[in-house]
Design a protein around this motif. Sequence first.
Motif, mmCIF file in Angstrom:
data_model
loop_
_atom_site.group_PDB
_atom_site.id
_atom_site.type_symbol
_atom_site.label_atom_id
_atom_site.label_comp_id
_atom_site.label_asym_id
_atom_site.label_seq_id
_atom_site.Cartn_x
_atom_site.Cartn_y
_atom_site.Cartn_z
ATOM 1 N N HIS A 499 39.615 39.785 42.117
ATOM 2 C CA HIS A 499 39.627 39.854 43.581
ATOM 3 C C HIS A 499 38.240 39.535 44.112
ATOM 4 O O HIS A 499 37.223 40.005 43.581
ATOM 5 C CB HIS A 499 40.076 41.249 44.035
ATOM 6 N N ARG A 500 38.184 38.745 45.166
ATOM 7 C CA ARG A 500 36.881 38.319 45.686
ATOM 8 C C ARG A 500 36.148 39.434 46.426
ATOM 9 O O ARG A 500 34.965 39.294 46.748
ATOM 10 C CB ARG A 500 37.066 37.096 46.597
ATOM 11 N N GLU A 501 36.821 40.603 46.670
ATOM 12 C CA GLU A 501 36.181 41.708 47.382
ATOM 13 C C GLU A 501 36.259 43.043 46.646
ATOM 14 O O GLU A 501 35.384 43.889 46.794
ATOM 15 C CB GLU A 501 36.813 41.874 48.775
ATOM 16 N N LEU A 502 37.314 43.260 45.842
ATOM 17 C CA LEU A 502 37.537 44.559 45.210
ATOM 18 C C LEU A 502 37.273 44.475 43.711
ATOM 19 O O LEU A 502 38.047 43.843 42.973
ATOM 20 C CB LEU A 502 38.977 45.025 45.462
ATOM 21 N N PRO A 503 36.226 45.095 43.194
ATOM 22 C CA PRO A 503 35.923 45.061 41.755
ATOM 23 C C PRO A 503 37.057 45.678 40.931
ATOM 24 O O PRO A 503 37.625 46.714 41.297
ATOM 25 C CB PRO A 503 34.645 45.895 41.643
ATOM 26 N N GLY A 504 37.352 45.049 39.808
ATOM 27 C CA GLY A 504 38.373 45.570 38.899
ATOM 28 C C GLY A 504 39.793 45.239 39.308
ATOM 29 O O GLY A 504 40.743 45.503 38.561
ATOM 30 N N ILE A 505 39.961 44.680 40.499
ATOM 31 C CA ILE A 505 41.288 44.289 40.991
ATOM 32 C C ILE A 505 41.374 42.764 40.950
ATOM 33 O O ILE A 505 40.365 42.062 41.027
ATOM 34 C CB ILE A 505 41.509 44.804 42.433
#
Length: 623
Positions: A499-505
């Motif tokens: 995900h470009r904003e949420l780490p690990g997602i």
Amino acid sequence: MASSNDAVQAVKDTVQQVSDKVQEMTTSDNAAAPNLLLDEVTGEHVSKTELKKRQKLREKEKAKAEKEATRQPPPAPKRKAEASEEDLNPNQYFEIRSNAIKRMKETHKPANPFPHKFHVTYDLANFEEEYKHLKKGEHVRDRTISVAARIYNIRTAGENLRFYEVGVNGAFLQIMATNLENTSETSFFDQHDHIRRGDWIGVKGFPGRTSPKREDNQGELSVFAQEVLLLSPCLHQIPSAHYGFKDQEERHRNRHLDLIMNQSTRNTLLARSKIVKYIRNYFDSNGFFEMETPILMKNPGGATAKPFYTHHNDLNMNLALRIATELPLKQLVVGGLTKVYEVGRLFRNEGIDLTHNPEFTTCEYYEAFADVYDVMDRTEELVEGMVKHICGSLQTKFTTQTGEEYSVDWSRPWKRVEMIPALEEACGEKFPPGDQLHTDETNEFLKRMLKKTGIECTPPLTNTRIIDKMVGEFIEEKCINPTYITGHPQVMSPLAKYHRELPGICERFEAFVCKKEIVNAYTELNDPFDQRLRFEEQARQKAQGDDEAQVLDEAFLTAMEYGLPPTGGWGMGIDRMVMFLTNNYSIKEVLTFPFMKDEAVSKPKAAEVAGVEPMVVEGTTHK
């Protein structure tokens, strides 16, 4: 012909007797009456009025004699065994019928039961619309048509009249066969005596509407047969229209008989064909190219599933049947084919239930320079158009096995649910950060959530399996209308981009309808360094006992090193879509030939009961 000659001679004798009687009555008048006319048949002179009477009588008797001479003899009375065929059990009927057809094959009397060809000149699907204007008793004798169909019911009215209820390609019609209309060199009896329910027949005749005696009966559109030919006999008793063919086990095992007896099955399979055709047309019209990828693979990847294995003898190599088409399709994108898709069979060595079959059909597509949000838009556009095309409306009904009915609205835009926030709400606790969801500490946390919520999860209790189980219990169960579940942890998605904003997602979604998944999609991972790490994580899960975890595919990693452009894509389950759009809760209903267990009891074979000997085959077989 002996009986016909006797009939002609009897008529001649009658004519002579009439002439003699007339002569006796007019002898005394001949001498006295002037202006008499010569009767050339008897040599008498009679009055003009008397001569006309004689001529009319002779014409009438002549016509009667000609009709009697050309009339075919009535059918022989049916044998007792034939008259009671409906009382036979299936094996008895099969044996009698097989032997009867064998005799016809050997003697070709009255005809070959398996002719090579019958020329069909008319489509029965058009019959009702074209001839519905015909009134009671009207015929179109100057139009001869040839049709072929299967017999579903037979009714007789005397020895010289038969009604056949036939059907082909979903069109049903009545065939009316009478001795008076027969123009074939084969007698009426020989044409019809050997025909049974289930047989394929060819019919030559003309259109018309019957003329029943009852005034309130407007008659039935029919083909009035002038010639009937057996095209292929049915050796088995087919179920009666009254009782039907409803046993699910037998229907799925004998799909041919299911299609013969159940119009609903035919409609479902035709709807499936239309759905696949619509999907292909959609992608073709949007600039995509349909590709074919290998079914036998060294490393089955692209999905979390257990494969089937086989062995190649010449190469002494173990191979697997593909579980997805994702990896080879992405390699094609690497090669510069920026818009590709494939509709094809996949094979997964998993359980069989109402929504799973060992082999099934998917469509996967990949589009360069697109991301997961573009894929969402294309998914809604494709599915909305398809539902409208197939069902005529965006509102459909789906009935579950327990009888619960769902009303589904396929209209855009679809609802979107973030996975982790939804699970936090259901469990009442904050989950570890996305970049910690793969750790052992998170595993302990997830096991505690299982106990807290009372959810059962089968081993191995990996982070991925526990989260997937919880999503099924808390989120999927609420997805009736089309819903996107988004925000999957990277640990669950080895082929999706972060995900470009949420780490690990990662940027992934699954589309659900009526609590079942229909689409799995992501912004594709195109970083070969990251991809190797993801595959290594899958290897760790496999070491923990998860035999569905993906394997490390070096060929795919090498291809990625040549550069996979930013890409979006998905896989859609065709069978699931057909289930929802035809209102069938069992996948067996929408597969042409679902996988079935072996039958416990073997059935008799036609060649065995009829005593057919095998032919000697010489030469070498084709390799």
